[in-house]
Design an enzyme around this catalytic site. Structure first.
Site, PDB file in Angstrom:
ATOM      1  N   ALA A   1       2.914  15.400 -22.650  1.00 52.70           N
ATOM      2  CA  ALA A   1       2.407  13.885 -22.426  1.00 52.70           C
ATOM      3  C   ALA A   1       2.860  13.380 -23.778  1.00 52.70           C
ATOM      4  O   ALA A   1       3.673  12.314 -23.909  1.00 52.70           O
ATOM      5  CB  ALA A   1       0.910  14.274 -23.212  1.00 52.70           C
TER       6      ALA A   1
ATOM      7  N   HIS B   1     -19.817  16.363 -29.007  1.00 51.61           N
ATOM      8  CA  HIS B   1     -18.862  15.809 -30.298  1.00 51.61           C
ATOM      9  C   HIS B   1     -18.697  13.938 -29.347  1.00 51.61           C
ATOM     10  O   HIS B   1     -18.547  12.884 -29.712  1.00 51.61           O
ATOM     11  CB  HIS B   1     -17.536  16.068 -30.221  1.00 51.61           C
ATOM     12  CG  HIS B   1     -16.434  16.452 -29.480  1.00 51.61           C
ATOM     13  ND1 HIS B   1     -16.217  16.844 -28.092  1.00 51.61           N
ATOM     14  CD2 HIS B   1     -15.309  16.035 -29.220  1.00 51.61           C
ATOM     15  CE1 HIS B   1     -15.130  17.688 -27.402  1.00 51.61           C
ATOM     16  NE2 HIS B   1     -14.875  16.076 -28.083  1.00 51.61           N
TER      17      HIS B   1
ATOM     18  N   PHE C   1      -4.748  21.824 -24.196  1.00 51.23           N
ATOM     19  CA  PHE C   1      -5.598  20.648 -24.907  1.00 51.23           C
ATOM     20  C   PHE C   1      -7.148  20.499 -23.865  1.00 51.23           C
ATOM     21  O   PHE C   1      -7.002  20.902 -23.140  1.00 51.23           O
ATOM     22  CB  PHE C   1      -4.891  19.267 -24.277  1.00 51.23           C
ATOM     23  CG  PHE C   1      -5.805  17.981 -24.500  1.00 51.23           C
ATOM     24  CD1 PHE C   1      -5.340  17.653 -25.797  1.00 51.23           C
ATOM     25  CD2 PHE C   1      -6.338  16.978 -23.654  1.00 51.23           C
ATOM     26  CE1 PHE C   1      -6.866  16.068 -26.605  1.00 51.23           C
ATOM     27  CE2 PHE C   1      -6.788  16.147 -23.890  1.00 51.23           C
ATOM     28  CZ  PHE C   1      -6.746  15.398 -25.098  1.00 51.23           C
ATOM     29  N   ASP C   2      -7.778  20.117 -24.684  1.00 56.56           N
ATOM     30  CA  ASP C   2      -9.213  20.119 -23.929  1.00 56.56           C
ATOM     31  C   ASP C   2      -9.494  20.004 -22.426  1.00 56.56           C
ATOM     32  O   ASP C   2     -10.544  20.142 -21.450  1.00 56.56           O
ATOM     33  CB  ASP C   2     -10.372  19.390 -24.919  1.00 56.56           C
ATOM     34  CG  ASP C   2     -10.019  18.039 -25.209  1.00 56.56           C
ATOM     35  OD1 ASP C   2      -9.356  18.148 -24.388  1.00 56.56           O
ATOM     36  OD2 ASP C   2     -11.045  17.566 -26.335  1.00 56.56           O
TER      37      ASP C   2
ATOM     38  N   LYS D   1       0.623   8.495 -23.189  1.00 55.57           N
ATOM     39  CA  LYS D   1       1.172   8.623 -24.505  1.00 55.57           C
ATOM     40  C   LYS D   1       2.727   8.033 -24.654  1.00 55.57           C
ATOM     41  O   LYS D   1       2.964   6.810 -25.102  1.00 55.57           O
ATOM     42  CB  LYS D   1       1.120   9.406 -24.931  1.00 55.57           C
ATOM     43  CG  LYS D   1      -0.366   9.925 -25.602  1.00 55.57           C
ATOM     44  CD  LYS D   1      -1.169  10.492 -24.514  1.00 55.57           C
ATOM     45  CE  LYS D   1      -2.163  11.450 -24.698  1.00 55.57           C
ATOM     46  NZ  LYS D   1      -3.359  11.509 -23.606  1.00 55.57           N
TER      47      LYS D   1
ATOM     48  N   ASP E   1       3.391  20.681 -20.506  1.00 54.20           N
ATOM     49  CA  ASP E   1       1.679  19.142 -20.354  1.00 54.20           C
ATOM     50  C   ASP E   1       2.809  18.095 -21.688  1.00 54.20           C
ATOM     51  O   ASP E   1       3.276  18.403 -22.554  1.00 54.20           O
ATOM     52  CB  ASP E   1       0.992  19.465 -20.835  1.00 54.20           C
ATOM     53  CG  ASP E   1      -0.043  18.972 -21.785  1.00 54.20           C
ATOM     54  OD1 ASP E   1       0.969  17.337 -21.420  1.00 54.20           O
ATOM     55  OD2 ASP E   1      -1.050  18.603 -21.753  1.00 54.20           O
TER      56      ASP E   1
ATOM     57  N   TYR F   1       0.697  -1.094   0.326  1.00 54.81           N
ATOM     58  CA  TYR F   1       0.159   0.170  -0.172  1.00 54.81           C
ATOM     59  C   TYR F   1       0.996   1.524  -0.167  1.00 54.81           C
ATOM     60  O   TYR F   1       0.327   1.822  -0.910  1.00 54.81           O
ATOM     61  CB  TYR F   1      -0.620  -0.006   1.021  1.00 54.81           C
ATOM     62  CG  TYR F   1      -1.798   1.217   1.561  1.00 54.81           C
ATOM     63  CD1 TYR F   1      -2.970   0.802   0.601  1.00 54.81           C
ATOM     64  CD2 TYR F   1      -1.672   2.429   1.493  1.00 54.81           C
ATOM     65  CE1 TYR F   1      -3.872   2.156   0.166  1.00 54.81           C
ATOM     66  CE2 TYR F   1      -2.628   3.715   1.375  1.00 54.81           C
ATOM     67  CZ  TYR F   1      -3.073   3.351   0.371  1.00 54.81           C
ATOM     68  OH  TYR F   1      -4.314   4.717   0.880  1.00 54.81           O
TER      69      TYR F   1
HETATM   70  N1  F0G Z   1      -2.494  16.731 -22.498  1.00 59.43           N
HETATM   71  C1  F0G Z   1      -2.536  15.885 -24.079  1.00 59.43           C
HETATM   72  C2  F0G Z   1      -1.747  17.202 -24.664  1.00 59.43           C
HETATM   73  C3  F0G Z   1      -3.197  15.185 -24.216  1.00 59.43           C
HETATM   74  O1  F0G Z   1      -3.373  15.166 -25.725  1.00 59.43           O
HETATM   75  C4  F0G Z   1      -3.953  14.506 -23.642  1.00 59.43           C
HETATM   76  C5  F0G Z   1      -4.679  13.311 -23.597  1.00 59.43           C
HETATM   77  C6  F0G Z   1      -3.925  15.070 -21.678  1.00 59.43           C
HETATM   78  C7  F0G Z   1      -3.431  15.936 -21.262  1.00 59.43           C
HETATM   79  C8  F0G Z   1      -5.485  14.393 -21.129  1.00 59.43           C
HETATM   80  O2  F0G Z   1      -4.439  12.566 -20.640  1.00 59.43           O
HETATM   81  O3  F0G Z   1      -6.215  11.333 -21.389  1.00 59.43           O
HETATM   82  O4  F0G Z   1      -3.734  10.883 -19.894  1.00 59.43           O
HETATM   83  O5  F0G Z   1      -5.859  11.815 -18.680  1.00 59.43           O
HETATM   84  N2  F0G Z   1      -4.706  13.229 -24.844  1.00 59.43           N
HETATM   85  C9  F0G Z   1      -6.016  12.091 -25.877  1.00 59.43           C
HETATM   86  C10 F0G Z   1      -6.006  11.962 -26.977  1.00 59.43           C
HETATM   87  C11 F0G Z   1      -6.987  11.985 -24.887  1.00 59.43           C
HETATM   88  O6  F0G Z   1      -6.448  11.120 -27.651  1.00 59.43           O
HETATM   89  O7  F0G Z   1      -5.459  13.091 -28.295  1.00 59.43           O
HETATM   90  P1  F0G Z   1      -5.655  11.655 -20.280  1.00 59.43           P
END
Ligand code: F0G
Length: 455
Positions: free
Chosen positions: A210, A443, A119-120, A251, A208, A67
């Site tokens: 990713a 979407h 990112f969204d 990613k 960010d 844990y």
């Molecule tokens: N930042 C970026 C640049 C991303 O592309 C994503 C996710 C996230 C943050 C959020 O990360 O999904 O682990 O919570 N992108 C995916 C896509 C969903 O299809 O581009 P997460």
């Protein structure tokens, strides 16, 4: 060529055109509503969809599920620290959890979060923390056809203006690579200049990260002065410019689940850790299993291998070449994790109110079982109360995201063939109209139907 061979395979479904037409109708013409058994090539996302290596799978067997204080945490932390140099490393279940925790701790109500492009989920988490997200993409990004090497950059003059202006900027966050901006990379020069501006104004500078390794690879390939560096060295130089990073490890750690929040500031890290424990899990697992932490530690080393990155970038470039030869424009130059098709240009017979990007995404499924998503007016447009599109998106794009180590060259040739078939008779692709749509994140949920075209 790929620096690996395939040891485990998974069959892919191939439906008839009639079956796909019916599946799309039953899905309300929303690719998110399709299920895996209906999809031949899934290009919806490169997130959590990669193939594990044998080394990752064997590391998973060492997963320590203690844990608190699990050995797996320390292997994860050491991998992240070697890569990034950050002192405080918190695991989270995926990227958006890191965003929520960081913005919650960092942003005062009314503060601005400024980015090359949020990112969204990042934008949504800024808003949930009562902040406002401001995107300042560089001017070069506006020309989809130009071959500028770093169209993911932030507009430095606009950033300086924002930092010296009357509004309170709580954070600057640079998305590398710029997913919302055509998957384009950010140069080291741009990162350094943005970092210096933030330092001068006392504003935290966050990455960010990713797709940190793919950004590093494109810096090695494209930016003068970096060609003799390894991707790991470039990535480290980028992290060295920042006060912290959020990362979706789904990613560039080539795992199915995971993320981190890494920081230099001890007090900020302590505030984040308190929220982490309340909402994700104890600081040594953060919502992940020990086996996940082990696979991440291995994936973070594999992803910066030049042979892997070279093959991955070449795969995307090859698909881009085939698609362009078939007469379909993409956002140039091709990045690595995805290609963005210019649906607005291909489907000239449709207006933005016919949602050309969405129409093309639906057609790619019906024609070839390829799933992908639009990035256009369905995603970003604004309608009035009666459902009339009053503000279209700047571009009508479709993203073909390429999972890591999953598809072979012949899969991509198949994708290009399907795109090419559509391009032979684009006017046969019907527009779409919205049947039902929720206000939030529509979407993902909306249902549409084809609008018959008069021919
Ligand atoms: N930042 C970026 C640049 C991303 O592309 C994503 C996710 C996230 C943050 C959020 O990360 O999904 O682990 O919570 N992108 C995916 C896509 C969903 O299809 O581009 P997460």
């Amino acid at each position: 060529m790929e620096p690996y061979r395939i040891k485990v395979v998974e069959p892919i479904p191939v439906l008839t055109r009639a079956e796909r037409t019916e599946a799309m109708r039953a899905a309300g013409y929303n690719p998110f509503n399709l299920n895996a058994d209906q999809i031949t090539i899934d290009l919806l996302s490169d997130s959590g969809t990669g193939a594990l290596s044998a080394a990752q799978q064997s590391a998973a067997a060492l997963g320590d599920e203690t844990y608190a204080g699990a050995r797996s945490y320390y292997r994860f932390r050491d991998a992240v620290t070697v890569l990034t140099g950050f002192d405080h490393v918190l695991p989270v279940h995926q990227g958006r959890a890191a965003e929520r925790i960081l913005f919650g701790a960092l942003l005062q109500p009314g503060a601005l979060s400024v980015s090359n492009t949020h990112f969204d989920t990042t934008r949504a988490n800024v808003h949930l923390s009562c902040g406002t997200a401001v995107d300042l993409p560089c001017a070069e990004a506006k020309d989809l056809d130009s071959d500028d090497p770093f169209k993911g950059n932030i507009d430095l003059d606009a950033l300086e203006g924002m930092l010296s202006g009357p509004d309170y900027v709580g954070v600057v966050i640079m998305t590398i690579t710029n997913n919302g901006g055509g998957g384009q990379p950010v140069s080291m020069a741009n990162l350094r200049a943005a970092s210096e501006l933030c330092r001068a104004h006392g504003v935290p500078f966050i990455l960010d990260a990713a797709r940190f390794a793919e950004n590093a690879w494109l810096v090695v390939q494209r930016e003068p002065g970096w060609s003799d560096k390894t991707p790991a060295e470039v990535a480290r130089a980028a992290f060295d410019l920042a006060d912290g990073a959020v990362a979706s490890l789904k990613k560039d750690a080539i795992v199915h689940m995971g993320g981190f929040l890494a920081l230099r500031d001890k007090d900020l890290a302590a505030r984040c850790e308190a929220v982490l424990i309340a909402t994700e899990g104890f600081r040594t697992y953060g919502g992940l299993a020990g086996r996940d932490l082990e696979m991440i530690a291995v994936g973070l080393r594999e992803v910066v291998e030049p042979s892997y990155l070279r093959a991955r970038a070449a795969q995307t470039e090859y698909l881009a070449e085939l698609i362009e030869k078939a007469g379909v424009s993409i956002v140039r130059p091709p990045g690595i994790h995805a290609l963005y098709l210019n649906a607005g240009r291909l489907l000239r017979h449709l207006t933005p109110a016919d949602y050309p990007g969405h129409a093309l995404a639906c057609e790619l499924y019906v024609a070839g079982g390829i799933r992908c998503a639009e990035l256009g007016s369905l995603y970003l447009g604004v309608e009035d109360e009666s459902g009339v599109l009053v503000k279209p998106a700047p571009y009508e794009l479709v993203r073909l995201a390429i999972p890591r180590r999953v598809y072979t060259q012949s899969h991509l040739e198949y994708v290009a063939e399907v795109v090419g078939e559509i391009a032979k008779d684009p006017e046969s692709v019907p527009g779409q109209r919205i049947v039902s749509a929720p206000d939030l994140l529509r979407h993902f949920h909306c249902r549409t139907e084809p609008v018959p075209t008069a021919r």
